[in-house]
Design a protein around this motif. Structure first.
Motif, PDB file in Angstrom:
ATOM      1  N   GLY A   1      -6.829   1.247   0.338  1.00 19.73           N
ATOM      2  CA  GLY A   1      -6.819   2.304   1.330  1.00 19.73           C
ATOM      3  C   GLY A   1      -7.833   3.398   1.057  1.00 19.73           C
ATOM      4  N   ALA A   2      -8.054   3.717  -0.205  1.00 20.92           N
ATOM      5  CA  ALA A   2      -9.020   4.761  -0.552  1.00 20.92           C
ATOM      6  C   ALA A   2     -10.437   4.318  -0.213  1.00 20.92           C
ATOM      7  CB  ALA A   2      -8.910   5.100  -2.039  1.00 20.92           C
ATOM      8  N   GLU A   3     -10.764   3.077  -0.508  1.00 22.35           N
ATOM      9  CA  GLU A   3     -12.105   2.574  -0.188  1.00 22.35           C
ATOM     10  C   GLU A   3     -12.297   2.492   1.322  1.00 22.35           C
ATOM     11  OE1 GLU A   3     -15.179  -1.096  -1.243  1.00 22.35           O
ATOM     12  OE2 GLU A   3     -13.146  -1.078  -2.091  1.00 22.35           O
TER      13      GLU A   3
ATOM     14  N   ASP B   1      -5.574   4.110   7.503  1.00 25.02           N
ATOM     15  CA  ASP B   1      -6.071   4.095   6.121  1.00 25.02           C
ATOM     16  C   ASP B   1      -5.316   5.109   5.261  1.00 25.02           C
ATOM     17  OD1 ASP B   1      -7.881   2.192   6.953  1.00 25.02           O
ATOM     18  OD2 ASP B   1      -9.526   3.617   7.214  1.00 25.02           O
ATOM     19  N   LEU B   2      -5.009   6.260   5.843  1.00 29.17           N
ATOM     20  CA  LEU B   2      -4.234   7.264   5.118  1.00 29.17           C
ATOM     21  C   LEU B   2      -2.861   6.710   4.745  1.00 29.17           C
ATOM     22  CD1 LEU B   2      -3.635  10.165   4.113  1.00 29.17           C
ATOM     23  CD2 LEU B   2      -2.923  10.707   6.475  1.00 29.17           C
ATOM     24  N   ARG B   3      -2.198   6.099   5.694  1.00 32.56           N
ATOM     25  CA  ARG B   3      -0.867   5.565   5.429  1.00 32.56           C
ATOM     26  C   ARG B   3      -0.909   4.427   4.416  1.00 32.56           C
ATOM     27  NH1 ARG B   3       1.401   5.776  11.715  1.00 32.56           N
ATOM     28  NH2 ARG B   3       1.974   7.994  11.661  1.00 32.56           N
ATOM     29  N   LEU B   4      -1.967   3.616   4.472  1.00 31.68           N
ATOM     30  CA  LEU B   4      -2.107   2.547   3.488  1.00 31.68           C
ATOM     31  C   LEU B   4      -2.311   3.143   2.100  1.00 31.68           C
ATOM     32  CD1 LEU B   4      -2.403  -0.430   2.733  1.00 31.68           C
ATOM     33  CD2 LEU B   4      -4.849  -0.247   3.309  1.00 31.68           C
ATOM     34  N   GLY B   5      -3.179   4.152   2.002  1.00 34.87           N
ATOM     35  CA  GLY B   5      -3.418   4.799   0.717  1.00 34.87           C
ATOM     36  C   GLY B   5      -2.181   5.466   0.156  1.00 34.87           C
ATOM     37  N   LEU B   6      -1.364   6.040   1.021  1.00 39.60           N
ATOM     38  CA  LEU B   6      -0.109   6.641   0.578  1.00 39.60           C
ATOM     39  C   LEU B   6       0.856   5.565   0.073  1.00 39.60           C
ATOM     40  CD1 LEU B   6       0.413   9.283   3.421  1.00 39.60           C
ATOM     41  CD2 LEU B   6      -0.064   9.767   1.007  1.00 39.60           C
TER      42      LEU B   6
ATOM     43  N   ASN C   1       1.566  16.659   3.565  1.00 41.50           N
ATOM     44  CA  ASN C   1       1.912  16.523   4.969  1.00 41.50           C
ATOM     45  C   ASN C   1       0.870  15.637   5.660  1.00 41.50           C
ATOM     46  OD1 ASN C   1       1.430  17.640   7.899  1.00 41.50           O
ATOM     47  ND2 ASN C   1       3.556  18.136   7.396  1.00 41.50           N
ATOM     48  N   GLU C   2       1.327  14.628   6.414  1.00 39.14           N
ATOM     49  CA  GLU C   2       0.409  13.695   7.067  1.00 39.14           C
ATOM     50  C   GLU C   2      -0.470  14.381   8.098  1.00 39.14           C
ATOM     51  OE1 GLU C   2       1.397  10.494  10.248  1.00 39.14           O
ATOM     52  OE2 GLU C   2       1.557   9.454   8.325  1.00 39.14           O
TER      53      GLU C   2
END
Length: 246
Positions: free
Chosen positions: A106-108, A152-157, A166-167
């Motif tokens: 997710g970060a990449e 991508d944010l949710r995957l990284g989390l 906070n999302e």
């Protein structure tokens, strides 16, 4: 590869993105082809005059049609702006988002998305400024552009790569940093490797340590391939309000 946007009389755009945008603008039956021609004409006028300064009469003139024809397809200038916004999202955003479909981190994925939009600003500044201008004029585009970074944010989390309080706040940071960076690059004010620096800052804002964020941000970008829009996707979204963020 030839740039389909040049054949349509549009500002230069990297070929994979140009093909995706022209396809997303419309086609098929006579009514759809006319609407596509009006979308392409609107892009020309918006790039030259800005969204706020453009008029329906100017769009009609560039398209070789009458203002009455424009209004037969779009009830107002705002409706035409929204159709342009949908084409930008279905074309440019989807092509950029699809370029890292095979990346599992997710970060990449987040770094690639950030860098690709800044790459767009460097390669096609008129289109980057158009994207920002239309986004300010029509909230639909902002909502559609958030689909990929939100995923991508949710995957990284989920992968414990990010730590954010906070999302919604995280999405505001992601969008704000990226849009400001795009403008800086498009205006020719950015230092070298600004895309990597922006991606690093975004990853740091999402809670990554400095060294790791810098390493992920400078990884090689995957190839950018043409992403065909889903059949009827833009039409299905027409008039739909952007999804609310949780």
């Amino acid at each position: 590869m030839d740039d389909p946007s040049r054949n349509a009389g549009l500002p230069p755009l990297p070929a994979p993105l140009a093909a995706a945008f022209v396809a997303a603008a419309g086609g098929g039956g006579k009514r759809e082809r006319t609407q596509a021609a009006l979308v392409l004409a609107a892009v020309n006028v918006f790039c030259a005059r800005g969204v706020a300064g453009a008029t329906v009469q100017e769009v009609a003139q560039v398209a070789g049609m009458t203002p009455a024809t424009v209004y037969n397809h779009f009830a107002s200038k705002e409706a035409l702006i929204e159709r342009v916004a949908l084409a930008l999202a279905e074309g440019l955003s989807r092509a950029i988002g699809s370029s890292h479909a095979g990346v599992e981190d997710g970060a990449e994925r987040m770094a690639i998305g950030q860098r690709r939009f800044l790459w767009l600003a460097a390669e096609a500044p008129a289109w980057a400024l158009l994207l920002l201008d239309v986004g300010r004029a029509n909230p639909t585009l902002g909502g559609l552009l958030q689909v990929y970074p939100l995923a991508d944010l949710r995957l990284g989390l989920k992968q414990k790569r990010f730590k954010v309080p906070n999302e919604a706040a995280a999405m505001d940071a992601i969008s704000g940093i990226c849009m400001t960076g795009m403008q800086t690059v498009a205006l020719g004010l950015a230092p070298p490797k600004h895309d990597i620096a922006i991606a690093t800052v975004v990853l740091r804002a999402l809670g990554m340590e400095a060294a790791e964020a810098a390493e992920v941000a400078k990884r090689p970008l995957p190839p950018l391939l043409t992403a065909e829009p889903e059949p009827g996707a833009a039409a299905a979204k027409r008039g739909r309000a952007p999804a609310r963020r949780s």
